[in-house]
Design a protein around this motif. Structure first.
Motif, mmCIF file in Angstrom:
data_model
loop_
_atom_site.group_PDB
_atom_site.id
_atom_site.type_symbol
_atom_site.label_atom_id
_atom_site.label_comp_id
_atom_site.label_asym_id
_atom_site.label_seq_id
_atom_site.Cartn_x
_atom_site.Cartn_y
_atom_site.Cartn_z
ATOM 1 N N UNK A 172 61.990 -2.514 -1.135
ATOM 2 C CA UNK A 172 62.996 -2.857 -2.133
ATOM 3 C C UNK A 172 64.242 -3.355 -1.436
ATOM 4 N N UNK A 173 64.750 -4.453 -1.884
ATOM 5 C CA UNK A 173 65.988 -4.958 -1.321
ATOM 6 C C UNK A 173 66.760 -5.700 -2.380
ATOM 7 N N UNK A 174 68.031 -5.744 -2.162
ATOM 8 C CA UNK A 174 68.879 -6.514 -3.070
ATOM 9 C C UNK A 174 69.799 -7.338 -2.204
ATOM 10 N N UNK A 208 69.007 -2.729 2.224
ATOM 11 C CA UNK A 208 67.649 -2.267 2.472
ATOM 12 C C UNK A 208 67.619 -0.738 2.430
ATOM 13 N N UNK A 209 66.887 -0.134 1.487
ATOM 14 C CA UNK A 209 66.803 1.327 1.443
ATOM 15 C C UNK A 209 65.912 1.871 2.562
ATOM 16 N N UNK A 227 76.344 -2.095 8.033
ATOM 17 C CA UNK A 227 76.953 -0.877 7.514
ATOM 18 C C UNK A 227 75.847 -0.007 6.920
ATOM 19 N N UNK A 228 76.175 1.264 6.697
ATOM 20 C CA UNK A 228 75.173 2.233 6.273
ATOM 21 C C UNK A 228 75.686 3.054 5.094
ATOM 22 N N UNK A 258 70.529 3.920 3.103
ATOM 23 C CA UNK A 258 70.479 2.456 3.013
ATOM 24 C C UNK A 258 71.134 1.810 4.228
ATOM 25 N N UNK A 259 70.690 0.593 4.500
ATOM 26 C CA UNK A 259 71.309 -0.265 5.510
ATOM 27 C C UNK A 259 71.792 -1.507 4.766
ATOM 28 N N UNK A 260 73.003 -1.948 5.058
ATOM 29 C CA UNK A 260 73.526 -3.187 4.462
ATOM 30 C C UNK A 260 73.825 -4.169 5.595
ATOM 31 N N UNK A 261 73.281 -5.362 5.453
ATOM 32 C CA UNK A 261 73.502 -6.429 6.424
ATOM 33 C C UNK A 261 74.317 -7.515 5.734
ATOM 34 N N UNK A 262 75.453 -7.846 6.304
ATOM 35 C CA UNK A 262 76.312 -8.875 5.727
ATOM 36 C C UNK A 262 76.425 -10.009 6.739
ATOM 37 N N UNK A 263 76.011 -11.195 6.316
ATOM 38 C CA UNK A 263 76.019 -12.364 7.184
ATOM 39 C C UNK A 263 77.010 -13.363 6.598
ATOM 40 N N UNK A 264 78.043 -13.752 7.378
ATOM 41 C CA UNK A 264 79.072 -14.651 6.850
ATOM 42 C C UNK A 264 78.523 -15.985 6.366
#
Length: 193
Positions: free
Chosen positions: A11-13, A112-113, A134-135, A170-176
């Motif tokens: 599952x991802x958003x 990503x959970x 970030x987490x 969860x893990x959060x990946x932020x790409x500019x």
């Protein structure tokens, strides 16, 4: 033998340009046995209505295999996930986002959970394209670079300490930005409880 449920594994958003564009789940069985027939990869396509940029996502999983040669030296390799996983097995996930469009995609966010029955392997996340990691330790409601928890000591004092790996949800990946026809890739590891 203990079986682990990985429902919600894929599952991802993600959001593009600050708005949620898609919430998807990569196909997966709720039981691990016989997973070779199920887990190859999954994909989803997101479209940013403002710029018509498209990001195609793919999530793949591999299992760490440790081998020992005749001299007793151990080596580690990654093999496609198949069969049954057992407590202690380490899995590596690779999340790939490919910009299929001819336009730059800005502010890509991937959530990503951590699957149930798994523990995040601390400091195992890597992301390309100057991505920020970030987490969350609260089910995805808030994110931080170094989550902490408050611990009450035997003397009654309360201390703030780094969150244990088991607390990560969860893990959060932020790409500019993801240039046209370019790919962004992230990997992270978990261990089966």
């Amino acid at each position: 033998m203990r079986r682990v449920s990985l429902s919600g594994l894929g599952a991802f958003a993600f959001g593009v340009g600050g708005a949620i564009a898609l919430i998807a789940t990569v196909p997966f069985l709720s039981q691990i046995s016989g997973i070779a027939n199920v887990w190859h990869s999954g994909s989803a396509v997101a479209q940013n209505i403002k710029t018509q940029g498209q990001i195609q996502l793919r999530l793949e999983a591999e299992k760490q295999v440790v081998a020992q040669d005749q001299q007793g030296k151990q080596s580690q390799k990654w093999e496609p996930l198949k069969g049954v996983v057992r407590p202690g097995d380490v899995l590596r996930y690779t999340l790939t986002g490919e910009n299929k469009s001819d336009r730059l995609v800005k502010n890509l966010t991937l959530n990503q959970p951590i699957p149930k029955g798994m523990v995040y392997a601390l400091k195992s996340t890597n992301v390309t394209n100057n991505g920020k990691i970030t987490y969350s330790i609260d089910g995805g409601r808030s994110f931080g670079e170094n989550p902490t928890v408050k611990v009450t000591l035997p003397d009654g004092k309360v201390e703030t300490k780094p969150a244990p790996a088991i607390a990560y949800t969860h893990i959060r990946l932020q790409v500019p930005s993801v240039p046209a026809k370019a790919t962004v890739k992230a990997t992270y590891q978990t261990q089966v409880r």
